[in-house]
Motif scaffolding. Structure first.
Motif, PDB file in Angstrom:
ATOM      1  N   ARG A   7       0.824  -1.198   0.000  1.00  0.00           N
ATOM      2  CA  ARG A   7       0.000   0.000   0.000  1.00  0.00           C
ATOM      3  C   ARG A   7       0.864   1.256   0.000  1.00  0.00           C
ATOM      4  O   ARG A   7       0.576   2.231  -0.710  1.00  0.00           O
ATOM      5  N   GLN A   8       1.955   1.245   0.772  1.00  0.00           N
ATOM      6  CA  GLN A   8       2.843   2.406   0.817  1.00  0.00           C
ATOM      7  C   GLN A   8       3.524   2.628  -0.522  1.00  0.00           C
ATOM      8  O   GLN A   8       3.676   3.767  -0.964  1.00  0.00           O
ATOM      9  N   GLN A  10       2.228   1.838  -3.363  1.00  0.00           N
ATOM     10  CA  GLN A  10       1.158   2.340  -4.219  1.00  0.00           C
ATOM     11  C   GLN A  10       0.988   3.851  -4.032  1.00  0.00           C
ATOM     12  O   GLN A  10       0.856   4.596  -5.003  1.00  0.00           O
ATOM     13  N   ILE A  11       1.006   4.300  -2.799  1.00  0.00           N
ATOM     14  CA  ILE A  11       0.850   5.731  -2.526  1.00  0.00           C
ATOM     15  C   ILE A  11       2.074   6.503  -3.022  1.00  0.00           C
ATOM     16  O   ILE A  11       1.948   7.594  -3.587  1.00  0.00           O
ATOM     17  N   LEU A  14       1.722   6.931  -6.656  1.00  0.00           N
ATOM     18  CA  LEU A  14       0.681   7.913  -6.929  1.00  0.00           C
ATOM     19  C   LEU A  14       1.231   9.331  -6.782  1.00  0.00           C
ATOM     20  O   LEU A  14       0.953  10.215  -7.599  1.00  0.00           O
ATOM     21  N   ILE A  31      -5.605  11.573  -2.491  1.00  0.00           N
ATOM     22  CA  ILE A  31      -5.081  10.221  -2.260  1.00  0.00           C
ATOM     23  C   ILE A  31      -6.193   9.315  -1.760  1.00  0.00           C
ATOM     24  O   ILE A  31      -6.354   8.176  -2.216  1.00  0.00           O
ATOM     25  N   GLU A  34      -8.583   8.477  -4.624  1.00  0.00           N
ATOM     26  CA  GLU A  34      -7.970   7.594  -5.618  1.00  0.00           C
ATOM     27  C   GLU A  34      -7.907   6.152  -5.126  1.00  0.00           C
ATOM     28  O   GLU A  34      -8.092   5.206  -5.895  1.00  0.00           O
ATOM     29  N   LEU A  35      -7.639   5.973  -3.827  1.00  0.00           N
ATOM     30  CA  LEU A  35      -7.428   4.631  -3.288  1.00  0.00           C
ATOM     31  C   LEU A  35      -8.635   4.102  -2.525  1.00  0.00           C
ATOM     32  O   LEU A  35      -8.581   3.009  -1.958  1.00  0.00           O
ATOM     33  N   PHE A  37     -10.140   5.281   0.252  1.00  0.00           N
ATOM     34  CA  PHE A  37     -10.174   5.433   1.700  1.00  0.00           C
ATOM     35  C   PHE A  37     -11.439   6.187   2.106  1.00  0.00           C
ATOM     36  O   PHE A  37     -11.956   7.014   1.358  1.00  0.00           O
ATOM     37  N   ALA A  43      -5.282   8.532   4.612  1.00  0.00           N
ATOM     38  CA  ALA A  43      -4.155   8.897   3.750  1.00  0.00           C
ATOM     39  C   ALA A  43      -3.044   9.528   4.578  1.00  0.00           C
ATOM     40  O   ALA A  43      -1.853   9.246   4.365  1.00  0.00           O
ATOM     41  N   HIS A  46      -0.859   6.924   6.304  1.00  0.00           N
ATOM     42  CA  HIS A  46       0.102   6.293   5.399  1.00  0.00           C
ATOM     43  C   HIS A  46       1.246   7.250   5.054  1.00  0.00           C
ATOM     44  O   HIS A  46       2.404   6.824   4.947  1.00  0.00           O
TER      45      HIS A  46
END
Length: 223
Positions: A7-8, A10-11, A14, A31, A34-35, A37, A43, A46
């Protein structure tokens, strides 16, 4: 740097794509949207974890205060470039940028004309995606959903061309405006980030249109 979770990574990807495509890091809300949340707080958690692991730096007091560190990680890694040996850097105070703050712009005159400059700010260059040439005081709420609010100071780099999706400063007739740039064929549209405002269509033969710069960062007075 500590190993990142999927996940990190991925961010982190992004954030990098947003900077490459628009000149801006994303906001927490972007963020989260997009993901998938539920809130921007997820966000933020993360981002704090990425900062603790050394992948990014967070700058308080700015809505998009996210800066990538030089080293990548995992699938987001980039090849390291060899660098020449360097002498010790000067004191941080000597490394600050001195940027003119542009207020209201008179029709037909250059944006950096002396009569438009309200003051000068000394700022940390690490706050910005690219080196800006000036700060522009934002007027109105047409870019609200991009995190750019009335009274914000937009950091602007002078350019003569832009890519679709970038947030730009444009001169149109008697006005200087901040919008998202979109070009289809020969037609340019200046897109707001607020449904209360309509896009501005620029005709191919329109002589009173000019690109004044690319937004590369944002400063906000929280007082």
């Amino acid at each position: 740097m500590l190993k990142l979770t999927a996940r990190q990574e991925q961010i982190l990807n992004l954030i990098r794509e947003a900077i490459e495509n628009t000149g801006f890091p994303p906001t927490r809300a972007e963020i989260a949207a997009e993901l998938g949340f539920r809130s921007a707080n997820a966000a933020e958690e993360h981002l704090q974890a990425l900062a603790r692991k050394g992948a990014i730096e967070l700058s308080p007091g700015t809505s998009r205060g996210i800066r990538l560190r030089d080293q990548g990680t995992g699938s987001a890694a980039r090849p390291a470039r060899s660098r020449p040996a360097q002498m010790a850097l000067p004191h941080p105070a000597l490394m600050q940028l001195s940027l003119p703050l542009v207020g209201r712009v008179a029709a037909g005159s250059p944006i950096l004309a002396q009569e438009h400059i309200e003051s000068t700010y000394n700022v940390d260059p690490a706050l910005f995606a690219a080196k800006p040439d000036y700060l522009l005081k934002v007027r109105g709420m047409s870019m609200r959903d991009a995190g750019i609010l009335d009274g914000d100071l937009l950091a602007v780099k002078k350019i003569d061309a832009a890519r679709n999706g970038q947030i730009i400063v444009a001169r149109l007739g008697n006005d200087v405006t901040v919008k998202r740039y979109q070009k289809t064929g020969a037609v340019i549209e200046l897109l707001p980030e607020n449904p209360d405002f309509k896009p501005i269509r620029v005709n191919p033969d329109q002589e009173d249109f000019a690109l004044e710069g690319l937004a590369v960062g944002l400063l906000r007075n929280w007082n």
